[in-house]
Design an enzyme around this catalytic site. Structure first.
Site, PDB file in Angstrom:
ATOM      1  N   CYS A 110       0.817  -1.229   0.000  1.00  0.00           N
ATOM      2  CA  CYS A 110       0.000   0.000   0.000  1.00  0.00           C
ATOM      3  C   CYS A 110       0.843   1.268   0.000  1.00  0.00           C
ATOM      4  O   CYS A 110       0.303   2.369  -0.218  1.00  0.00           O
ATOM      5  CB  CYS A 110      -0.945   0.007   1.188  1.00  0.00           C
ATOM      6  SG  CYS A 110      -1.998  -1.446   1.231  1.00  0.00           S
ATOM      7  N   HIS A 252      -3.283   6.859   3.639  1.00  0.00           N
ATOM      8  CA  HIS A 252      -3.680   5.658   2.899  1.00  0.00           C
ATOM      9  C   HIS A 252      -5.149   5.345   3.200  1.00  0.00           C
ATOM     10  O   HIS A 252      -5.571   5.321   4.362  1.00  0.00           O
ATOM     11  CB  HIS A 252      -2.786   4.491   3.298  1.00  0.00           C
ATOM     12  CG  HIS A 252      -3.257   3.180   2.759  1.00  0.00           C
ATOM     13  ND1 HIS A 252      -3.606   3.001   1.436  1.00  0.00           N
ATOM     14  CD2 HIS A 252      -3.463   1.977   3.366  1.00  0.00           C
ATOM     15  CE1 HIS A 252      -3.992   1.757   1.248  1.00  0.00           C
ATOM     16  NE2 HIS A 252      -3.924   1.120   2.402  1.00  0.00           N
ATOM     17  N   ASN A 282     -10.149  -0.145  -0.078  1.00  0.00           N
ATOM     18  CA  ASN A 282      -8.684  -0.109   0.008  1.00  0.00           C
ATOM     19  C   ASN A 282      -8.106  -0.578  -1.335  1.00  0.00           C
ATOM     20  O   ASN A 282      -8.197  -1.759  -1.663  1.00  0.00           O
ATOM     21  CB  ASN A 282      -8.239  -1.023   1.145  1.00  0.00           C
ATOM     22  CG  ASN A 282      -6.737  -1.038   1.338  1.00  0.00           C
ATOM     23  OD1 ASN A 282      -5.980  -0.529   0.506  1.00  0.00           O
ATOM     24  ND2 ASN A 282      -6.292  -1.627   2.431  1.00  0.00           N
TER      25      ASN A 282
END
Ligand code: UT7
Length: 325
Positions: A110, A252, A282
């Site tokens: 990520c 994030h 996500n």
């Protein structure tokens, strides 16, 4: 040597709402919204990672007012590549008809978009004439276990892209500083193991659960909040800044509760904390790239503003990048 983001773009395939997942696993819109803030995510239908990345790259080049022929390097940040070989960057370059650029994949999960921005910045220092295409693209849906409710409701597919050069263009977002870090000792808390050299499959052997994302969500949550808060504090200190000097903060996009927790720990007012996890879920490496492109398009990031980006992902990897618009 300064480096600038001269164009940004994103691409997301068709979206599916929480209610659509209720037929697949024992879950509810109420649970997903309360625990994560996610209301929908985008899922690729027949498109591969390089397809999403190519679309985002086209948008970024158009935003920069540049042609594909100007690109000298392609960095694709992904943990769900089209294949191990060839890499996804070469396939994006092929689909864009680029003339023999350096093309490499980078896996920092990520944190991939921020890691790739820093690599692009380094390349523009080494080669001041370079035009580096940074693409963060994921088809997480191909590595999500659709029978595991603890993970499948969280992730989405999509791509964010940025064009990085040593010279400003019509859009000129300066990459002021980057701090990128990792700690491999927590590697087991968030994994996609199957098919790697540590977990090879024999021909004909069916894939097991380890082929898919596996995560200890509670532990990852705690370390994510701690790591992003810490690196952001140090970034602000390094530039003698306080949160009052920031115009927007982009973390994030994994979970609205994590984003809000980091915002609170940094004493940021809610209106400076960016969130679009509600609409994308996500998207791993693509998350902050998509946020940047979306915020540029809708005017969230205004010229003259200072924006702090921060990420956290498997590895663990994390980091912060300070931008001057
Ligand atoms: O991208 C890299 C970084 N990743 C992250 O930052 C993710 C970090 N972790 C998280 O975001 C959260 O920990 C999750 C969203 C994954 C989980 O939220 P949580 O509040 O930590 O829930 P939990 O794991 O403690 O689970 C609570 C309950 C459990 O039931 P019991 O054991 O209390 O009876 C789960 O089985 O919720 C249950 N549960 C679900 N229920 C309905 C887990 N997933 C679901 C689901 N629907 N989809």
């Amino acid at each position: 040597m300064p480096a600038y983001i001269c164009g940004v773009g994103l691409h997301a395939p068709a979206n599916i709402a929480n209610h659509d997942l209720e037929a697949r696993v024992e879950t509810s819109d109420e649970w997903i919204v309360t625990r994560t803030g996610i209301r929908q995510r985008h899922i690729a239908q027949g498109e591969v990672t390089s397809d999403l990345g190519t679309q985002a790259a086209r948008a970024a080049l158009a935003d920069a007012g540049l042609d594909a022929a100007d690109v000298t390097h392609v960095i694709c940040a992904t943990c769900t590549p089209d294949s191990y070989c060839p890499n996804t960057a070469t396939q994006i370059a092929r689909k864009l008809d680029l003339a023999a650029p350096m093309a490499l994949d980078l896996n920092a999960a990520c944190s991939g978009f921020l890691y790739a921005l820093q690599m692009a910045r380094a390349l523009t220092t080494l080669e001041p004439g370079a035009t580096v295409l940074v693409v963060a693209a994921e088809v997480l849906s191909s590595r999500v276990n659709w029978t595991d409710r603890t993970t499948c409701v969280l992730f989405g597919d999509g791509a964010g892209a940025a064009v990085v050069r040593a010279q400003p263009a019509a859009r000129a977002i300066e990459i002021v500083d980057a701090m990128l870090e990792s700690d491999g000792s927590h590697g087991g808390l968030l994994t996609i193991l199957g098919g790697g050299s540590a977990r090879p499959y024999a021909p004909g052997e069916p894939v097991g659960d380890d082929f898919f994302v596996q995560m200890n969500g509670r532990e990852v949550f705690k370390v994510a909040v701690r790591s992003m808060t810490d690196v952001c504090r140090r970034m602000l200190e390094r530039h003698a800044m306080t949160v009052d000097d920031l115009d927007m903060f982009v973390a994030h996009q994994a979970n609205l509760r994590i984003i809000e927790a980091v915002g609170k720990k940094l004493d940021l007012p809610a209106h400076k904390v960016f969130a679009n996890v509600q609409r994308y879920g996500n998207t791993s490496a693509a998350s902050v790239g998509i946020a940047l492109a979306e915020g540029c398009a809708d005017g969230t990031f205004a010229p003259g503003g200072r924006v702090l980006l921060t990420t956290f992902g498997a590895g663990f990897t994390w980091g912060a990048v300070l931008l001057q618009f």
